[in-house]
Design a protein around this motif. Structure first.
Motif, short mmCIF file in Angstrom:
data_model
loop_
_atom_site.label_atom_id
_atom_site.label_comp_id
_atom_site.label_asym_id
_atom_site.label_seq_id
_atom_site.Cartn_x
_atom_site.Cartn_y
_atom_site.Cartn_z
N GLY A 184 -32.70 -29.79 -3.47
CA GLY A 184 -33.70 -29.16 -3.33
C GLY A 184 -33.14 -27.40 -3.06
N TRP A 185 -34.02 -26.64 -2.54
CA TRP A 185 -33.55 -25.22 -2.41
C TRP A 185 -33.42 -25.22 -0.66
N SER A 186 -32.56 -24.09 -0.55
CA SER A 186 -32.17 -23.95 0.95
C SER A 186 -31.67 -22.52 1.01
N GLY A 187 -31.89 -21.98 2.13
CA GLY A 187 -31.49 -20.53 2.22
C GLY A 187 -31.54 -20.10 3.79
N GLY A 188 -30.81 -18.96 4.23
CA GLY A 188 -30.64 -18.63 5.73
C GLY A 188 -29.88 -17.73 5.85
N ILE A 189 -29.26 -17.53 6.98
CA ILE A 189 -28.18 -16.65 7.46
C ILE A 189 -26.80 -16.84 7.64
N ALA A 223 -19.24 -9.61 9.41
CA ALA A 223 -20.29 -9.39 8.66
C ALA A 223 -21.43 -10.18 8.75
N LEU A 224 -22.57 -9.60 8.60
CA LEU A 224 -23.92 -10.65 8.89
C LEU A 224 -24.69 -10.56 7.55
N GLY A 225 -25.07 -11.70 7.15
CA GLY A 225 -25.91 -11.73 5.83
C GLY A 225 -26.66 -13.01 5.58
N GLY A 226 -27.06 -13.28 4.42
CA GLY A 226 -27.90 -14.25 4.01
C GLY A 226 -27.28 -15.04 2.72
N GLN A 227 -27.85 -16.21 2.40
CA GLN A 227 -27.71 -16.71 1.22
C GLN A 227 -28.71 -17.63 1.02
N ILE A 228 -28.96 -17.93 -0.50
CA ILE A 228 -30.05 -18.86 -1.01
C ILE A 228 -29.40 -19.68 -1.70
N ALA A 229 -29.61 -21.13 -2.11
CA ALA A 229 -29.13 -21.97 -2.91
C ALA A 229 -29.86 -23.02 -3.69
N TYR A 230 -29.44 -23.72 -4.67
CA TYR A 230 -30.15 -24.84 -5.05
C TYR A 230 -29.25 -25.94 -5.58
N ASP A 231 -29.42 -27.18 -4.91
CA ASP A 231 -28.36 -28.17 -5.19
C ASP A 231 -29.12 -29.32 -5.89
N ASN A 232 -28.47 -30.29 -6.62
CA ASN A 232 -29.02 -31.55 -6.92
C ASN A 232 -28.03 -32.57 -6.79
N GLN A 233 -28.40 -33.65 -6.15
CA GLN A 233 -27.68 -34.73 -5.73
C GLN A 233 -27.86 -35.91 -6.74
N PHE A 234 -26.78 -36.29 -7.41
CA PHE A 234 -26.97 -37.54 -8.33
C PHE A 234 -26.70 -38.74 -7.72
N LEU A 244 -24.16 -31.06 -7.48
CA LEU A 244 -23.97 -29.92 -8.28
C LEU A 244 -25.05 -28.90 -7.86
N GLY A 245 -24.66 -27.65 -7.73
CA GLY A 245 -25.46 -26.37 -7.24
C GLY A 245 -25.00 -25.24 -7.66
N VAL A 246 -26.07 -24.14 -7.19
CA VAL A 246 -25.50 -22.74 -7.54
C VAL A 246 -26.00 -22.26 -6.19
N LEU A 299 -14.35 -16.42 6.21
CA LEU A 299 -14.56 -17.53 7.03
C LEU A 299 -16.12 -17.29 7.45
N LYS A 300 -16.92 -18.14 6.93
CA LYS A 300 -18.32 -17.84 7.25
C LYS A 300 -19.08 -18.90 7.71
N PHE A 301 -19.80 -18.73 8.84
CA PHE A 301 -20.77 -19.93 9.49
C PHE A 301 -22.22 -19.59 9.02
N THR A 302 -22.76 -20.71 8.45
CA THR A 302 -24.07 -20.68 7.73
C THR A 302 -25.13 -21.46 8.56
N MET A 303 -26.39 -21.06 8.60
CA MET A 303 -27.55 -21.72 9.07
C MET A 303 -28.47 -21.52 7.88
N ASP A 304 -28.82 -22.74 7.23
CA ASP A 304 -29.94 -22.89 6.26
C ASP A 304 -31.23 -23.60 6.55
N TRP A 305 -32.26 -23.28 6.08
CA TRP A 305 -33.46 -24.18 6.16
C TRP A 305 -33.72 -24.42 4.81
N ARG A 306 -34.07 -25.69 4.64
CA ARG A 306 -34.67 -26.21 3.27
C ARG A 306 -36.20 -25.79 3.28
N PHE A 307 -36.52 -25.77 2.05
CA PHE A 307 -37.90 -25.30 1.63
C PHE A 307 -38.30 -25.89 0.24
#
Length: 234
Positions: A33-38, A68-79, A85-87, A226-234
Motif C-alpha cells: 500500500g501507500w504511505s507518506g509522512g515527515i 533537514a526537515l522534509g517528507g516522503q511518499i512511498a508505495y510498497d508491495n509485499q509478496f 518491492l517498492g518505490v 541519517l533520517k528518522f521518518t514517521m509515515d501514515w498509511r492511506f
C-alpha cells in the motif's frame, strides 16, 4: 573515509543493531500500500571545489553539516515469500553549511539548501518489522562561495578588498542506502534510514572585485543522511 563519515555510518548501523530479533515478531502485518509522512535528518557533506583551469593552488575541501526537515511518499508491495518491492520519493529542506580558511584571510564556504531522491526499495518483512535497501536518483541544491573581510593587511584579501560572492547549482547523482521500518500501528510507521548520495559536479561563476572577468569554479559534493521518518498509511 573521513571521521565524520565513519561516525554517521556507525550511528546508522548501531541503531539498526538494537532492533529486537525480527524472527520473534509474530504479528500479522502486510506492507502493501501507500504511505507518506515527515522526516528529520542529520546531514554530513563532503564538498570539493577547484578552479576550472588548474592555474592556481588547490582549494580546501569543505564539510557542510546540519539538519533537514522534509517528507516522503512511498508505495510498497509485499509478496507471499515476505519480500517487499517498492518505490519511495522524498524531499527535504536543509540548514547545512561549512566554512574553511584558505590563507591570507580568504574563506571558502559551502552549503546544502535542499535534497531528495527517487529510489527503488527492496526489503524483507517479518511481522511489523521490515529491513530494506534502496538505490536510485539523488538530487540536491548546493552552493559554494568565498569571501574576504574588510581591513586585511596582506595577501589576496588586501588586494581585492572586502567582498562575499557565491553561486549554487541543482545537481543529480546516484543514491544508495539501507534502513528499517516498524509498523507501530495499523496506520503509523516509524523508520530509520541511512543514505549516501554522490552528486555529479557542476560549474558556477562569481565576480571578485578587481578582476575583469568572472571567476569560474567546479564543485561536487557527496552527502550522507541519517533520517528518522514517521509515515501514515492511506
Amino acid at each position: 573515509m573521513k571521521p565524520k563519515t565513519k561516525t554517521l555510518l556507525s550511528a546508522a548501523i548501531a541503531a539498526t543493531s538494537m532492533i529486537p530479533s525480527m524472527a520473534a515478531a509474530q504479528d500479522t502485518y502486510n506492507w502493501t500500500g501507500w504511505s507518506g509522512g515527515i522526516s528529520l535528518s542529520s546531514i554530513s557533506g563532503d564538498g570539493a571545489q577547484a578552479p576550472a583551469v588548474a592555474a592556481i593552488g588547490g582549494i580546501p575541501d569543505q564539510s557542510p553539516d546540519g539538519f533537514a526537515l522534509g517528507g516522503q511518499i512511498a508505495y510498497d508491495n509485499q509478496f507471499s515469500n515476505n519480500m517487499v518491492l517498492g518505490v519511495v520519493a522524498d524531499v527535504s529542506f536543509a540548514n547545512a553549511d561549512g566554512s574553511v580558511a584558505d590563507g591570507n584571510f580568504l574563506r571558502q564556504t559551502s552549503e546544502i539548501n535542499s535534497l531528495g531522491g527517487l529510489k527503488a526499495r527492496i526489503g524483507y518483512a517479518s511481522g511489523k518489522w521490515m529491513t530494506y535497501a534502496t538505490l536510485g536518483l539523488g538530487f540536491a541544491n548546493v552552493g559554494y562561495g568565498q569571501s574576504c573581510p574588510a581591513g586585511a593587511g596582506f595577501g589576496t584579501c588586501a588586494t581585492s578588498g572586502a567582498y562575499s560572492s557565491s553561486g549554487d547549482s541543482f545537481q543529480t547523482g546516484v543514491s544508495a542506502g539501507f534502513g528499517v521500518r516498524y509498523g507501530y500501528s495499523e496506520k503509523l510507521i516509524l523508520g530509520l534510514d541511512y543514505s549516501f548520495t554522490d552528486l555529479g559536479g557542476d560549474f558556477y561563476n562569481f565576480q571578485v572585485p578587481g578582476n575583469a572577468l568572472p571567476s569560474t569554479r567546479y564543485f561536487d559534493t557527496e552527502i550522507q543522511v541519517l533520517k528518522f521518518t514517521m509515515d501514515w498509511r492511506f
